[in-house]
Design a protein around this motif. Structure first.
Motif, short mmCIF file in Angstrom:
data_model
loop_
_atom_site.label_atom_id
_atom_site.label_comp_id
_atom_site.label_asym_id
_atom_site.label_seq_id
_atom_site.Cartn_x
_atom_site.Cartn_y
_atom_site.Cartn_z
N THR A 133 3.27 -0.10 3.70
CA THR A 133 2.09 0.09 2.86
C THR A 133 0.91 -0.65 3.48
O THR A 133 1.04 -1.81 3.89
N SER A 167 -3.33 -1.33 2.85
CA SER A 167 -4.49 -1.14 1.98
C SER A 167 -5.65 -0.56 2.80
O SER A 167 -5.73 -0.74 4.01
N ASP A 202 -6.04 2.93 -3.33
CA ASP A 202 -6.42 1.89 -2.37
C ASP A 202 -5.40 1.70 -1.28
O ASP A 202 -5.54 0.79 -0.46
N HIS A 203 -4.32 2.48 -1.20
CA HIS A 203 -3.27 2.27 -0.22
C HIS A 203 -2.87 3.59 0.42
O HIS A 203 -3.04 4.67 -0.16
N ALA A 223 2.11 -3.12 -3.98
CA ALA A 223 1.74 -1.71 -3.80
C ALA A 223 2.75 -0.97 -2.95
O ALA A 223 2.41 -0.26 -2.02
N ASP A 273 0.71 -4.32 4.38
CA ASP A 273 0.84 -5.25 3.26
C ASP A 273 2.31 -5.42 2.85
O ASP A 273 2.68 -6.47 2.31
N TRP A 278 -1.43 9.69 2.26
CA TRP A 278 -2.41 9.02 1.40
C TRP A 278 -2.34 9.63 0.02
O TRP A 278 -2.88 10.71 -0.22
#
Length: 544
Positions: free
Chosen positions: A172, A174, A151-152, A126, A107, A147
């Motif tokens: 990054t 998702s 959500d990412h 993000a 992303d 992690w």
């Protein structure tokens, strides 16, 4: 001649080997055993083949997932090695944006230096915070996946570089994109679940199956409906990803079940018969003899096992051997106890005499010191007296009743400080006040002498420094504590000053003596100029 001990029980005695052979021969049928072995071998081969098939399926699926993730890391490595346009912000951002277009998973991409400070970045949301970039830059591996939850996830690739130069690329991704990226494994054989940490992101794990641990495991499980499955679970090469694959297990036919059950029942019957025989002819006699052995171990030298051995020749032979050994050991123990008592008495006597002789020598030196003409001569006599006195105190504590735990260093240090507080004023130095803060410690006999000499030399040296400075009083604090690596001795006084007067490079006699004692202790001495204090770390006698 002494009477032969009576044996309990009546009836003829048979050897244990004969009785067990008869019982097991009646219970075990050779043909049944052969059938059971052949059936079990066939079933075992089928089960092993299922496990191998499940493991191969796991490895094939793991290769697919690792290859997909490796492509994303390849894009980041290529971007990290592309140094064109780094000093032009617009070109740098363009390079990051082009890399974002090449990777299907990401992303956003951030290009940073080796310290985690951003150089340029692509579009997207993000992105990692400054603190997360700094932590990723400090990671030890060249590339990894982090992690933080949510959500990412962050893909990080790094290499060695100087400050300000590119050394880190962080992308990054998702979790939803990762799911889409790994969706093609759903078409493979069996059912597969990809885990991100403890959360499944692709597929649905069977009921009761949790995230895999650190090793690949292959096992059979049974579903609620009664159908067996073979589950292979383990980590992937890129942490924290893990994989679980499930393949159905083959059902056992009725003939296979019967082939297993019949030999098993035969074995159970044989075991029951064998258990009864062994309990009757082995366990019960051994229990009776164990009771006698425990009583013997508790100190009852009159215990004999001949009346507890049962009805087998082997047990009787063992009991008679034990009785003979117990008799010999009782006589030998009596001789050893007598010799040991005499040895301890002689050892205590020797050390008592050594202590008394050293005290006499110290007293003679004290008398001679009173007739000394000058202060230097009196101080020399006092130094000798302190060292002899220290050795006398060590001999007092070397062979106390508690020496099984080592020398009581706390008591030794108390006596030593009290002696020094009396001797130092006779040397026309200062009036010392020695404050002790001692934790209960035990040291080995080899460490007692160097520690006593070390305390004596450091306190005497502090007194000489105080006297040379024109002082008539001196306060010395001694701390003894236990540490993780052994013991720690602290000798603190403002007479030491800010420099280290007892450094190993010093040529004065006190420095050489202290350095030699530290080496003999196999310890380490440091000087804390802020207090000031001498700190000596030394090993302790291992606890029993």
């Amino acid at each position: 001649m002494p009477e032969k001990p009576e044996t309990r029980g009546s009836g003829p005695r048979r050897s244990l080997s004969f009785q067990l052979a008869v019982a097991l021969t009646l219970a075990l049928l050779p043909i049944g055993i052969l059938a059971a072995v052949l059936a079990a071998d066939g079933i075992r081969s089928t089960r092993e083949a299922e496990l191998v098939r499940a493991e191969n399926q796991f490895r094939a699926t793991a290769r697919v997932v690792d290859d997909l993730l490796s492509v994303d890391f390849l894009v980041l490595r290529a971007l990290l090695r592309n140094e064109s346009g780094l000093h032009d912000g617009r070109t740098c951002n363009t390079e990051a944006a082009n890399a974002l277009d090449d990777a299907e998973t990401f992303d956003a991409i951030i290009w940073a230096d080796a310290l985690g400070r951003p150089i340029c970045e692509s579009r997207g949301n993000a992105k990692p915070s400054t603190a997360e970039l700094t932590r990723l830059a400090a990671e030890g591996g060249r590339e990894n996946l982090i992690w933080p939850g949510g959500d990412h996830v962050f893909f990080a690739v790094r290499e060695e570089s100087t400050a300000g130069e590119p050394g880190l690329v962080v992308a990054t991704a998702s979790v939803s994109r990762l799911k889409a990226r790994l969706g093609e494994i759903a078409a493979m054989e069996g059912a597969a679940t990809v885990w991100l940490g403890d959360t499944p992101i692709v597929g649905n794990p069977p009921r009761g199956i949790t995230a895999p641990g650190g090793l690949l495991t292959v096992r059979r499980v049974r579903e609620a409906g009664g159908r067996d499955q073979v589950v292979a679970a383990g980590p992937l090469s890129i942490a924290p990803f893990a994989l679980t694959t499930v393949v159905p297990a083959a059902r056992l036919a009725l003939a296979d079940i019967l082939a297993i059950a019949a030999p098993s029942l035969m074995w159970i019957a044989a075991l029951l018969i064998g258990w009864m025989v062994v309990r009757r002819f082995v366990v019960h006699p051994l229990q009776h003899m164990a009771t006698g052995v425990r009583a013997y171990g508790a100190g009852d030298d009159r215990v004999r096992l001949s009346g507890r051995a049962g009805q087998t020749d082997e047990m009787q032979a063992f009991a008679e051997t034990f009785d003979a050994m117990a008799k010999d050991m009782a006589e030998a123990r009596q001789e050893v106890d007598t010799a040991l008592t005499e040895q301890r008495r002689l050892t205590r006597e020797v050390h008592h005499r050594v202590k008394n002789n050293l005290q006499i020598i110290a007293s003679l030196i004290s008398i001679q010191a009173r007739e000394a003409d000058g202060a230097d001569v009196a101080r020399a006599y006092a130094s000798i007296q302190m060292r002899v006195g220290a050795l006398s105190i060590v001999h007092r504590w070397l062979y106390e009743e508690s020496d099984a735990h080592g020398v009581d260093f706390t008591a030794l240090a108390h006596d030593l400080c009290a002696s020094l507080q009396q001797i130092i004023p006779t040397a026309k130095l200062v009036e010392p006040r020695i404050n002790t803060h001692l934790e209960r410690l035990h040291i080995s006999q080899d460490a007692a002498v160097p520690l006593a000499f070390l305390i004596t030399e450091v306190i005497a040296f502090a007194s000489r420094l105080a006297a040379a400075g024109g002082r008539d009083r001196l306060v010395i604090d001694i701390h003894v504590t236990r540490t993780e690596n052994g013991g720690e001795l602290r000798i603190c006084s403002d007479a030491f000053g800010k420099d280290d007067p007892l450094a190993p490079t010093e040529t004065r006699a006190a420095a050489r003596i202290v350095s030699g004692m530290v080496r003999q202790l196999r310890g380490r001495m440091t000087f804390d100029a802020g207090v000031p204090c001498y700190i000596v770390e030394f090993p302790l006698k291992p606890r029993a």
